[in-house]
Write a protein that holds these residues in place. Structure first.
Motif, short mmCIF file in Angstrom:
data_model
loop_
_atom_site.label_atom_id
_atom_site.label_comp_id
_atom_site.label_asym_id
_atom_site.label_seq_id
_atom_site.Cartn_x
_atom_site.Cartn_y
_atom_site.Cartn_z
N TYR A 1 0.84 -1.20 0.00
CA TYR A 1 0.00 0.00 0.00
C TYR A 1 0.88 1.25 0.00
N MET A 2 0.25 2.40 -0.20
CA MET A 2 0.98 3.67 -0.21
C MET A 2 1.23 4.11 1.23
N GLY A 3 2.49 4.23 1.60
CA GLY A 3 2.86 4.64 2.95
C GLY A 3 2.81 6.15 3.13
N SER A 4 2.77 6.88 2.02
CA SER A 4 2.65 8.34 2.08
C SER A 4 1.84 8.79 0.86
N THR A 5 1.32 10.00 0.92
CA THR A 5 0.50 10.50 -0.18
C THR A 5 1.36 10.69 -1.44
N SER B 1 1.41 12.95 -5.22
CA SER B 1 0.84 14.03 -6.01
C SER B 1 0.69 13.56 -7.46
N THR B 2 -0.46 13.88 -8.07
CA THR B 2 -0.72 13.38 -9.42
C THR B 2 0.05 14.14 -10.49
N VAL B 3 0.29 13.44 -11.59
CA VAL B 3 0.84 14.00 -12.82
C VAL B 3 -0.32 14.00 -13.81
N ALA B 4 -0.42 15.03 -14.63
CA ALA B 4 -1.57 15.15 -15.53
C ALA B 4 -1.41 14.35 -16.82
N THR B 5 -2.51 13.78 -17.26
CA THR B 5 -2.74 13.17 -18.57
C THR B 5 -1.70 12.14 -19.02
N THR B 6 -1.18 11.38 -18.09
CA THR B 6 -0.30 10.28 -18.44
C THR B 6 -0.47 9.17 -17.41
N PHE B 7 -0.44 7.93 -17.88
CA PHE B 7 -0.49 6.82 -16.93
C PHE B 7 0.81 6.79 -16.14
N THR B 8 0.68 6.71 -14.83
CA THR B 8 1.82 6.81 -13.91
C THR B 8 1.70 5.70 -12.87
N LYS B 9 2.84 5.18 -12.42
CA LYS B 9 2.82 4.13 -11.40
C LYS B 9 2.32 4.68 -10.06
N LEU B 10 1.46 3.90 -9.43
CA LEU B 10 1.05 4.19 -8.06
C LEU B 10 2.19 3.76 -7.14
N TYR C 1 -2.15 4.75 -12.43
CA TYR C 1 -3.27 5.68 -12.36
C TYR C 1 -3.15 6.68 -13.51
N TYR C 2 -4.26 7.32 -13.80
CA TYR C 2 -4.33 8.42 -14.76
C TYR C 2 -5.19 9.49 -14.13
N SER C 3 -4.72 10.71 -14.18
CA SER C 3 -5.51 11.84 -13.68
C SER C 3 -5.55 12.93 -14.74
N GLN C 4 -6.68 13.56 -14.86
CA GLN C 4 -6.83 14.66 -15.82
C GLN C 4 -6.07 15.90 -15.35
N SER C 5 -5.83 15.98 -14.04
CA SER C 5 -5.21 17.18 -13.47
C SER C 5 -3.96 16.84 -12.67
N ALA C 6 -2.98 17.73 -12.74
CA ALA C 6 -1.75 17.57 -11.96
C ALA C 6 -1.93 18.18 -10.57
N GLY C 7 -1.09 17.74 -9.65
CA GLY C 7 -1.06 18.33 -8.31
C GLY C 7 -2.20 17.92 -7.39
N LYS C 8 -2.97 16.93 -7.78
CA LYS C 8 -4.02 16.41 -6.90
C LYS C 8 -3.38 15.39 -5.95
N THR C 9 -4.05 15.08 -4.86
CA THR C 9 -3.46 14.20 -3.84
C THR C 9 -4.09 12.82 -3.86
N LEU C 10 -3.22 11.81 -3.98
CA LEU C 10 -3.63 10.43 -3.80
C LEU C 10 -3.40 10.07 -2.35
N ASN C 11 -4.41 9.56 -1.70
CA ASN C 11 -4.36 9.26 -0.27
C ASN C 11 -3.48 8.05 0.01
N SER C 12 -2.96 7.99 1.23
CA SER C 12 -2.13 6.86 1.64
C SER C 12 -2.83 6.06 2.73
N GLY C 13 -2.32 4.88 2.96
CA GLY C 13 -2.85 4.04 4.03
C GLY C 13 -3.39 2.73 3.51
N ILE C 14 -3.36 1.74 4.37
CA ILE C 14 -3.72 0.38 3.99
C ILE C 14 -5.20 0.23 3.63
#
Length: 166
Positions: A37-41, A43-52, A141-154
């Motif tokens: 799982y994500m141990g910390s939040t 930040s999203t990158v816009a309009t590209t598939f990116t590793k979680l 993940y893919y996000s339409q917008s950059a700088g959004k926050t992906l939450n962390s925790g199990i």
């Protein structure tokens, strides 16, 4: 098979004869399973598939998950079931997708939502995947917008898998 009636007497020999198969199944161990799982939040990158960034291992029974590259490497050829889950915090109207990707390029399944209200968005995708020994799979993940926050925790972020058949 034992059929029970109100006056059934159960003998130990009958029980043992009927449960040897389940005992044999229970004694088999599948060493090919993991959960991270994500141990910390993140930040999203816009309009590209990116590793979680699933960087914290809950368990990895055969050391096939790399929490630095976020990749699971299939140790044996077979069919695996994988699940990915991620949560985007308090975003309205943002296209957000989670997916599984073989070798970081081939998308094999996705979960998608285009939210129209405020609040957290939690998405997941699960798929049975045929893998050959040495192939890798990533949570994406893919996000339409950059700088959004992906939450962390199990509870709100997870990447897990297990070999289900060879």
């Amino acid at each position: 098979m034992i059929i029970f009636s109100p006056n059934t007497i159960i003998k130990a020999a009958d029980v043992n004869a009927n449960f040897t198969e389940s005992t044999a199944i229970a004694s088999q161990v599948n060493p090919y399973k993991f959960s991270a799982y994500m141990g910390s939040t993140q930040s999203t990158v816009a309009t590209t598939f990116t590793k979680l960034q699933m960087n914290t291992e809950e368990y990895d029974t055969n050391s096939n998950y790399n929490n630095a590259t976020y990749a699971y490497t299939a140790p044996v050829t077979g069919y695996y079931i994988f699940t990915v889950m991620a949560q985007l915090l308090a975003q309205a109207g943002v296209v957000f997708i989670v997916s599984l990707s073989k070798d970081g390029t081939t998308e094999i399944v996705r979960g998608q939502e285009i939210p129209n209200t405020t609040g957290n968005i939690t998405l997941s995708a699960t798929h049975i995947v045929k893998m050959t020994s040495g192939e890798v799979i990533y949570p994406m993940y893919y996000s339409q917008s950059a700088g959004k926050t992906l939450n962390s925790g199990i509870v709100v972020s997870k990447f897990s898998g297990i070999l289900v058949s060879v």
